[in-house]
Design an enzyme around this catalytic site. Sequence first.
Site, PDB file in Angstrom:
ATOM      1  CE1 TYR A 130      -3.718  -2.389   0.532  1.00 46.16           C
ATOM      2  CE2 TYR A 130      -4.658  -0.202   0.810  1.00 46.16           C
ATOM      3  CZ  TYR A 130      -4.813  -1.547   0.566  1.00 46.16           C
ATOM      4  OH  TYR A 130      -6.055  -2.040   0.351  1.00 46.16           O
ATOM      5  CE  LYS A 201       1.850 -17.727   1.793  1.00 49.78           C
ATOM      6  NZ  LYS A 201       0.815 -18.747   1.958  1.00 49.78           N
ATOM      7  CG  ASP A 234      -1.944 -19.364   3.760  1.00 48.72           C
ATOM      8  OD1 ASP A 234      -1.322 -19.064   4.788  1.00 48.72           O
ATOM      9  OD2 ASP A 234      -1.437 -20.057   2.854  1.00 48.72           O
ATOM     10  CG  ASP A 258      -7.600  -3.318   2.783  1.00 50.18           C
ATOM     11  OD1 ASP A 258      -8.463  -2.682   3.391  1.00 50.18           O
ATOM     12  OD2 ASP A 258      -7.598  -3.446   1.543  1.00 50.18           O
TER      13      ASP A 258
END
Length: 372
Positions: A130, A201, A234, A258
Amino acid sequence: MTHNVCLVRGDGIGPEIAEAARRCLDAAVATTEGASPLKWTIAEAGVDVMETAGTPLPNATIEAIKQADACIKAPITTPVGKGFRSVNVHLRQSLHLYACLRPCKSYPGVRSRYKDIDLVVVRENTEDLYAGIEFQHGTEEAGKVIDAINALSTGNKIATSRKNTGISIKPISVEGTERIVRFAFEYARANGRKKVTSVHKANIMKFTDGLWLEVSREVAKGYNDVEFEDRIVDNMCMQLVQKPELYDVIVLPNLYGDILSDLCAGLIGGLGVAPGANIGDDGAIFEATHGSAPKYAGLNKVNPLALILSGMLMLRYIHEGSAADRLEQAVAAVIAESRYVTYDMKPNRDDPTAVGTREMADGIIRKLQGKD
Ligand code: NAD
């Protein structure tokens, strides 16, 4: 003593819900013993002011926000693919509002598949994908970036043709990560929360999310009174859907934050009831999670709760905790009774007993005044 509060009315449904929130907050402090009144400065931003001021974010509005003790901001439209860049992103960056706080709490009476959710999402607001560092496919700049990456990379290269590859850069810094993870732990401590979960991640993006995880672990060492754990993003999505009760405060880099904050809003019945705040070291903007819903503008139809509950967070921020508690109780009572609620909170969206934005605020104010 008074609290100086800036109210940015926004566009679309913004002005209507801003007015509803302002009236409820005034009523909350007026009816709470020992609470100080709010002195409002009204400021404009968004497509409506664009026509007269030539900018969607006049300097006067930025100044008014800086001068205030806190700010409530109604939603602002971001035209897709054209027009001005997002006012919301600009405000967060220029005021250094690095923490996005989104408490997700179930209120009995709100339709949801889940009960008793009480989670807090803490999203990093300034870095990651972002950050706005992007190179459009086919441009000379994108070509140079691709050439540089291919020259520097000892592993994978960008294999597709230079012409057809767009590039977005994902910066994650030690300072940015340390600051947001510390914010999450401090929030946990101050609000009696037991656990912080850091999401990443790191198994794939070793130098960005891997760094995030390493710094998270370091910061956690300074907070022995709060439990710490980490989850891969995930897996976190699946866990939140299957066992949300296992989680408490969740801290995430910008993009995952987000996405997961909307997932968590879904757990409590949707964006209509999800409050939020963007907080920095020198100021804060409190705003609903939802957008400006332009098709409902001016109809006195939409649900003002998300902005009212954002105002409740603001009351806590300016140390008006008792007024915040009373406002939350009034909101909870109005939801539970389901008499003065907007169409989206009725089992049937065409229910003729649904009330308008203004009337829902009136219902909350009557509760605060002990008249209902
Ligand atoms: P949106 O949240 O504005 O609306 C999506 C749908 O959600 C609406 O059509 C409506 O059915 C429902 N909805 C939203 N708020 C509601 C409310 N208070 N009560 C009842 N129903 C409600 O999302 P969008 O259509 O994707 O975005 C519209 C504009 O808002 C876009 O320009 C977007 O960029 C902007 N936006 C601004 C903010 C912000 O200012 N913080 C946040 C998100 C989106």
